[in-house]
Design an enzyme around this catalytic site. Structure first.
Site, PDB file in Angstrom:
ATOM      1  N   LYS A  96     -10.385  37.061 -22.151  1.00  0.00           N
ATOM      2  CA  LYS A  96      -9.818  37.866 -21.066  1.00  0.00           C
ATOM      3  C   LYS A  96      -9.176  36.962 -20.012  1.00  0.00           C
ATOM      4  O   LYS A  96      -9.553  35.802 -19.835  1.00  0.00           O
ATOM      5  CB  LYS A  96     -10.905  38.747 -20.429  1.00  0.00           C
ATOM      6  CG  LYS A  96     -11.404  39.865 -21.346  1.00  0.00           C
ATOM      7  CD  LYS A  96     -10.350  40.928 -21.574  1.00  0.00           C
ATOM      8  CE  LYS A  96     -10.750  41.987 -22.585  1.00  0.00           C
ATOM      9  NZ  LYS A  96     -11.681  42.983 -22.072  1.00  0.00           N
ATOM     10  N   ARG A 102     -18.011  42.299 -28.071  1.00  0.00           N
ATOM     11  CA  ARG A 102     -16.771  42.430 -28.845  1.00  0.00           C
ATOM     12  C   ARG A 102     -16.003  41.114 -28.710  1.00  0.00           C
ATOM     13  O   ARG A 102     -15.582  40.742 -27.615  1.00  0.00           O
ATOM     14  CB  ARG A 102     -15.941  43.600 -28.309  1.00  0.00           C
ATOM     15  CG  ARG A 102     -14.638  43.874 -29.046  1.00  0.00           C
ATOM     16  CD  ARG A 102     -13.936  45.074 -28.404  1.00  0.00           C
ATOM     17  NE  ARG A 102     -12.727  45.444 -29.111  1.00  0.00           N
ATOM     18  CZ  ARG A 102     -11.516  44.947 -28.852  1.00  0.00           C
ATOM     19  NH1 ARG A 102     -11.364  44.045 -27.880  1.00  0.00           N
ATOM     20  NH2 ARG A 102     -10.456  45.342 -29.541  1.00  0.00           N
TER      21      ARG A 102
END
Length: 321
Positions: free
Chosen positions: A244, A289
């Site tokens: 991210k 995830r």
């Protein structure tokens, strides 16, 4: 005909943190767009992730990165269903479909998926909750800050999620005054009410705090500080922090190489992400995830060992040679 219910807390019955491998069957995902957008390459990646130790696979046919575009329902179905069917022919691994569209979810569940990973928390498509309920499927409900405050600077770079406006102008105005944790619960409370109304059992639900979706760097970090609130509410956590932007920004600020065009920069993104996985595992997060299982497998082993220390062997360690 419904499937047997998949109780999400039992995905990793040994109490350890599980890993969900990402397979983006898209040409434009932020990290691996175009790498697995054929059945052959997607199935090969599935085999690779399973061999590395994945407990679950998340199959997505629409990128949700900043600047991405809406994918028509039929096209999304054509992307994900053949891949799910092909994986299911050779593995009974748990599969989630990453979609907010009810028709896509319905087709994916029929093809063999077990869980719907809905980044709109059942709010983007009026039919989604009923589709999940009728299939007795699992549901991952994500807090979507982009939907809760669409005019925020961090949200405007994302595509629009959902077929309709979920919140009234009055609600959006009120949300603008909320801190990020209160906003998460305002959103998730509405998602959970939708699930309950449709008859989805609490045991079928995992909650995702929406890390990386229209959040500032500080807000991402604060939500990570408050993961325990999801457990306190009685739900398992599904967490996506792999590669991210805020993780990359932390490294950039420290002067660490993060250019994905270099081997070191690409590797560093996964190493940094795995540090967050280790922290999450130590806090008891149920499912992470991730893009690269190998880094995160090591991280969960360390984090789980700390959290489950009382059950560890009281072993006297040998001296290094």
């Amino acid at each position: 005909m419904t499937k047997n219910r998949l109780y999400l807390k039992s995905l990793t019955p040994d109490g350890k943190t599980g890993l969900c491998g990402i397979i983006n069957v898209t040409p434009d995902s932020f990290s691996d767009g175009g790498r697995y957008n054929t059945i052959e390459t997607a199935v090969a990646q599935a085999r690779h992730l399973i061999a590395q130790g994945a407990n679950m696979l998340d199959i997505g046919g629409e990128s949700t990165r900043p600047g991405s575009h809406y994918v028509e329902v039929e096209e999304e179905i054509q992307r994900v269903v053949p891949v799910i069917e092909a994986i299911r022919k050779e593995s009974d691994i748990v599969i989630s479909v990453d979609t907010w569209k009810a028709s896509v979810a319905q087709a994916a569940l029929k093809a063999g998926a077990d869980i719907v990973n809905d980044i709109t928390g059942l709010l983007g498509d009026e039919e989604m909750a009923q589709v999940v309920a009728e299939a007795s499927a699992g549901a991952i409900l994500m807090f979507n800050p982009v939907m809760a405050r669409p005019h925020h600077t961090s949200a405007t770079i994302f595509p629009k999620f959902g077929f309709q406006d979920v919140f009234s102008a009055e609600e959006l105005t009120r949300f603008a005054t909320f801190d990020i944790v209160d906003l998460m619960w305002a959103f998730l409370d509405k998602s959970l009410a939708k699930a309950k109304e449709a008859g989805i059992e609490r045991s079928q639900i995992m909650l995702d705090p929406g890390i990386g979706f229209g959040l500032t760097k500080r807000e991402n970090l604060i939500l990570l500080q408050h993961l325990h609130e999801i457990h306190q509410a009685g739900f398992p956590i599904f967490l996506g922090v792999s590669r991210k932007r805020f993780v990359v920004n932390i490294l950039e600020d420290a002067g660490i190489e993060v250019d994905p065009e270099t081997d070191l920069g690409y590797q560093n993104r996964d190493i940094a992400s795995s540090h967050l996985t280790s922290i999450a595992a130590s806090l008891g997060v149920e499912m992470l995830r991730v893009h690269d299982i190998s880094y995160h497998k090591m991280a969960t082993e360390i984090g789980d060992a700390i959290r489950l220390a009382q059950g560890a062997e009281d072993l006297t360690l040998r001296q290094y040679k």
